[in-house]
Write a protein that holds these residues in place. Sequence first.
Motif, PDB file in Angstrom:
ATOM      1  N   GLY A  18       7.156  14.569 -26.085  1.00 24.75           N
ATOM      2  CA  GLY A  18       7.134  13.916 -24.786  1.00 24.75           C
ATOM      3  C   GLY A  18       5.715  13.700 -24.287  1.00 24.75           C
ATOM      4  O   GLY A  18       4.784  13.468 -25.063  1.00 24.75           O
ATOM      5  N   HIS A  19       5.550  13.793 -22.985  1.00 28.08           N
ATOM      6  CA  HIS A  19       4.258  13.519 -22.343  1.00 28.08           C
ATOM      7  C   HIS A  19       3.398  14.790 -22.341  1.00 28.08           C
ATOM      8  O   HIS A  19       3.714  15.765 -21.671  1.00 28.08           O
ATOM      9  CB  HIS A  19       4.494  13.031 -20.915  1.00 28.08           C
ATOM     10  CG  HIS A  19       3.241  12.602 -20.223  1.00 28.08           C
ATOM     11  ND1 HIS A  19       3.109  12.608 -18.860  1.00 28.08           N
ATOM     12  CD2 HIS A  19       2.045  12.159 -20.709  1.00 28.08           C
ATOM     13  CE1 HIS A  19       1.897  12.186 -18.525  1.00 28.08           C
ATOM     14  NE2 HIS A  19       1.248  11.911 -19.643  1.00 28.08           N
ATOM     15  N   VAL A  20       2.298  14.753 -23.080  1.00 25.81           N
ATOM     16  CA  VAL A  20       1.392  15.901 -23.204  1.00 25.81           C
ATOM     17  C   VAL A  20       0.168  15.669 -22.319  1.00 25.81           C
ATOM     18  O   VAL A  20      -0.512  14.644 -22.428  1.00 25.81           O
ATOM     19  CB  VAL A  20       0.946  16.113 -24.664  1.00 25.81           C
ATOM     20  CG1 VAL A  20      -0.021  17.289 -24.767  1.00 25.81           C
ATOM     21  CG2 VAL A  20       2.167  16.329 -25.562  1.00 25.81           C
ATOM     22  N   VAL A  21      -0.098  16.637 -21.452  1.00 27.20           N
ATOM     23  CA  VAL A  21      -1.242  16.556 -20.541  1.00 27.20           C
ATOM     24  C   VAL A  21      -2.188  17.709 -20.825  1.00 27.20           C
ATOM     25  O   VAL A  21      -1.768  18.864 -20.964  1.00 27.20           O
ATOM     26  CB  VAL A  21      -0.783  16.606 -19.063  1.00 27.20           C
ATOM     27  CG1 VAL A  21      -1.982  16.722 -18.122  1.00 27.20           C
ATOM     28  CG2 VAL A  21       0.028  15.360 -18.727  1.00 27.20           C
ATOM     29  N   VAL A  22      -3.479  17.402 -20.912  1.00 27.64           N
ATOM     30  CA  VAL A  22      -4.524  18.408 -21.085  1.00 27.64           C
ATOM     31  C   VAL A  22      -5.412  18.368 -19.856  1.00 27.64           C
ATOM     32  O   VAL A  22      -5.956  17.315 -19.504  1.00 27.64           O
ATOM     33  CB  VAL A  22      -5.365  18.143 -22.354  1.00 27.64           C
ATOM     34  CG1 VAL A  22      -6.515  19.141 -22.448  1.00 27.64           C
ATOM     35  CG2 VAL A  22      -4.485  18.215 -23.595  1.00 27.64           C
ATOM     36  N   PHE A  23      -5.553  19.512 -19.198  1.00 29.62           N
ATOM     37  CA  PHE A  23      -6.426  19.592 -18.032  1.00 29.62           C
ATOM     38  C   PHE A  23      -7.623  20.497 -18.341  1.00 29.62           C
ATOM     39  O   PHE A  23      -7.471  21.585 -18.881  1.00 29.62           O
ATOM     40  CB  PHE A  23      -5.679  20.142 -16.811  1.00 29.62           C
ATOM     41  CG  PHE A  23      -6.600  20.585 -15.696  1.00 29.62           C
ATOM     42  CD1 PHE A  23      -7.429  19.670 -15.074  1.00 29.62           C
ATOM     43  CD2 PHE A  23      -6.653  21.909 -15.297  1.00 29.62           C
ATOM     44  CE1 PHE A  23      -8.304  20.060 -14.066  1.00 29.62           C
ATOM     45  CE2 PHE A  23      -7.516  22.318 -14.293  1.00 29.62           C
ATOM     46  CZ  PHE A  23      -8.338  21.393 -13.670  1.00 29.62           C
ATOM     47  N   GLY A  24      -8.818  20.033 -17.978  1.00 30.01           N
ATOM     48  CA  GLY A  24     -10.010  20.861 -18.069  1.00 30.01           C
ATOM     49  C   GLY A  24     -10.671  20.906 -19.429  1.00 30.01           C
ATOM     50  O   GLY A  24     -11.520  21.781 -19.658  1.00 30.01           O
ATOM     51  N   ASP A  25     -10.326  19.998 -20.333  1.00 29.00           N
ATOM     52  CA  ASP A  25     -10.943  19.957 -21.665  1.00 29.00           C
ATOM     53  C   ASP A  25     -12.439  19.675 -21.490  1.00 29.00           C
ATOM     54  O   ASP A  25     -12.832  18.621 -21.016  1.00 29.00           O
ATOM     55  CB  ASP A  25     -10.284  18.835 -22.478  1.00 29.00           C
ATOM     56  CG  ASP A  25     -10.553  18.952 -23.959  1.00 29.00           C
ATOM     57  OD1 ASP A  25     -11.334  19.836 -24.362  1.00 29.00           O
ATOM     58  OD2 ASP A  25      -9.988  18.148 -24.714  1.00 29.00           O
ATOM     59  N   ARG A  26     -13.297  20.608 -21.898  1.00 32.15           N
ATOM     60  CA  ARG A  26     -14.702  20.527 -21.500  1.00 32.15           C
ATOM     61  C   ARG A  26     -15.504  19.481 -22.256  1.00 32.15           C
ATOM     62  O   ARG A  26     -16.318  18.785 -21.685  1.00 32.15           O
ATOM     63  CB  ARG A  26     -15.341  21.910 -21.644  1.00 32.15           C
ATOM     64  CG  ARG A  26     -14.733  22.898 -20.656  1.00 32.15           C
ATOM     65  CD  ARG A  26     -15.378  24.235 -20.661  1.00 32.15           C
ATOM     66  NE  ARG A  26     -14.776  25.080 -19.634  1.00 32.15           N
ATOM     67  CZ  ARG A  26     -15.071  26.356 -19.436  1.00 32.15           C
ATOM     68  NH1 ARG A  26     -15.972  26.942 -20.217  1.00 32.15           N
ATOM     69  NH2 ARG A  26     -14.481  27.030 -18.479  1.00 32.15           N
ATOM     70  N   TRP A  27     -15.285  19.374 -23.559  1.00 32.00           N
ATOM     71  CA  TRP A  27     -16.021  18.392 -24.352  1.00 32.00           C
ATOM     72  C   TRP A  27     -15.096  17.581 -25.248  1.00 32.00           C
ATOM     73  O   TRP A  27     -15.536  16.949 -26.189  1.00 32.00           O
ATOM     74  CB  TRP A  27     -17.111  19.074 -25.187  1.00 32.00           C
ATOM     75  CG  TRP A  27     -18.088  19.836 -24.365  1.00 32.00           C
ATOM     76  CD1 TRP A  27     -18.190  21.198 -24.251  1.00 32.00           C
ATOM     77  CD2 TRP A  27     -19.099  19.304 -23.504  1.00 32.00           C
ATOM     78  NE1 TRP A  27     -19.195  21.542 -23.383  1.00 32.00           N
ATOM     79  CE2 TRP A  27     -19.774  20.399 -22.913  1.00 32.00           C
ATOM     80  CE3 TRP A  27     -19.510  17.999 -23.181  1.00 32.00           C
ATOM     81  CZ2 TRP A  27     -20.819  20.232 -22.015  1.00 32.00           C
ATOM     82  CZ3 TRP A  27     -20.553  17.842 -22.274  1.00 32.00           C
ATOM     83  CH2 TRP A  27     -21.198  18.950 -21.716  1.00 32.00           C
ATOM     84  N   GLY A  28     -13.802  17.653 -24.966  1.00 34.29           N
ATOM     85  CA  GLY A  28     -12.847  16.844 -25.715  1.00 34.29           C
ATOM     86  C   GLY A  28     -12.334  17.463 -26.988  1.00 34.29           C
ATOM     87  O   GLY A  28     -11.652  16.793 -27.770  1.00 34.29           O
ATOM     88  N   ALA A  29     -12.625  18.741 -27.233  1.00 37.83           N
ATOM     89  CA  ALA A  29     -12.176  19.376 -28.476  1.00 37.83           C
ATOM     90  C   ALA A  29     -10.653  19.451 -28.547  1.00 37.83           C
ATOM     91  O   ALA A  29     -10.053  19.144 -29.589  1.00 37.83           O
ATOM     92  CB  ALA A  29     -12.779  20.773 -28.602  1.00 37.83           C
ATOM     93  N   LEU A  30     -10.014  19.864 -27.452  1.00 39.01           N
ATOM     94  CA  LEU A  30      -8.557  19.968 -27.443  1.00 39.01           C
ATOM     95  C   LEU A  30      -7.923  18.590 -27.632  1.00 39.01           C
ATOM     96  O   LEU A  30      -7.017  18.411 -28.460  1.00 39.01           O
ATOM     97  CB  LEU A  30      -8.073  20.579 -26.126  1.00 39.01           C
ATOM     98  CG  LEU A  30      -8.473  22.030 -25.853  1.00 39.01           C
ATOM     99  CD1 LEU A  30      -8.042  22.436 -24.446  1.00 39.01           C
ATOM    100  CD2 LEU A  30      -7.853  22.959 -26.887  1.00 39.01           C
ATOM    101  N   THR A  31      -8.408  17.630 -26.883  1.00 36.05           N
ATOM    102  CA  THR A  31      -7.841  16.282 -26.945  1.00 36.05           C
ATOM    103  C   THR A  31      -8.017  15.664 -28.325  1.00 36.05           C
ATOM    104  O   THR A  31      -7.076  15.078 -28.887  1.00 36.05           O
ATOM    105  CB  THR A  31      -8.510  15.391 -25.883  1.00 36.05           C
ATOM    106  OG1 THR A  31      -8.299  15.965 -24.591  1.00 36.05           O
ATOM    107  CG2 THR A  31      -7.938  13.988 -25.912  1.00 36.05           C
TER     108      THR A  31
END
Length: 386
Positions: free
Chosen positions: A45-58
């Motif tokens: 479904g819809h995955v939201v990432v909050f606070g990813d500091r330099w885009g590593a998680l995304t």
Amino acid sequence: MTGRLRLPEELDLARFPADPRERLRAWDASDEYLLRETEAASLTGHVVVFGDRWGALTTSLLSAGIPVTQISDSYLAQQATLANVSRNGFSSSDLELVSTVGDFSRHIDSLLIRVPKSLALLEDQLRRLRPLVGTGTRIVGTGMVTEIHTSTLRAFERILGPTRTSLAVRKARLIFCEPDPALLAAPTPPDDPRPLRYQLPDDIGLASGHTVVNYAGTFSADHLDIGTRFFLPQLPRRSDAAHIVDLGCGNGVVGLAAALGSPKASVTFVDESYQAVASAQATFEATFPPGTRTASFQVGDGMSGFERGSVDLVLNNPPFHTHQATTDAVAWRMFTGSRAALRHGGELWVVGNRHLGYHAKLKRLFGNCDVVASNPKFVVLRARRQ
């Protein structure tokens, strides 16, 4: 269909702007811990990432073909994300970037949170996202053990539901939160104090007694920091139609004082934080209601958005921390960007801790630097574009 999720160590990741001399990584153990414990197939479904500091998680999630909405207060974090996605050959078509002050109303199926340094910003965003969360939403947070406190867990529990933590691994910890139907159905507390407002003291020059407005996460949100307090009475006044920039404006106190002291000047407030720029605009409009005095407010990477030779005066209280790291890299980029944007004869005024040695850096860059004022802790410096 999702593929194998690649961990940060398998990717080519860099902070923004990329610097070959930079030895700080674009991720830490908490990012890696969250990704190792997250199975790509479980993120539907819809995955939201909050606070990813330099885009590593995304970037890691995109490596598995998972579309991501990233919510961030940081312009630099957004640019780092775009650069890292491109650097690794992934498409940005599955990426949606949203600021913490932007419009966002889609239901969230999976919420991954990199705990921010500011508890106020965390609480503010949890309240904002709560109407978009359901009982089936998967919520996982991550942070270093030094960043996760009892107050952090209480914020999750008070706003979203029961919360527990994992064991620590390499000084990192995970947060697991189960949405509580009763909390999700409750209205946002009417007594939520954001944004905070306070009145400036009476001994700081022209800005004395004026109102300051602070959205969540803004530096020194409930009081005037001592560096700015020392800076304000020293600010120059201009009688001409000068272009003044409050660089790294925070809540906009310095730019407000400059506008009060230079009634013909145009003032631009710039910061890489969306919350800060919103605060600066609210602070300015508390003194100058819309239509009574114009000013510009922009989120960006320091002075990079200004034309060469377009600015008369830059006022700067540079940060010397980037998240948990102490560094002068941000200040140096602010100084070099200011020099490029200043007209000949234009000036950069800086306040900083004495021990940081900004005098030597400015003299090296501008060929001159004067001490305007000093006390045992702070120094106000002036460098002129020759």
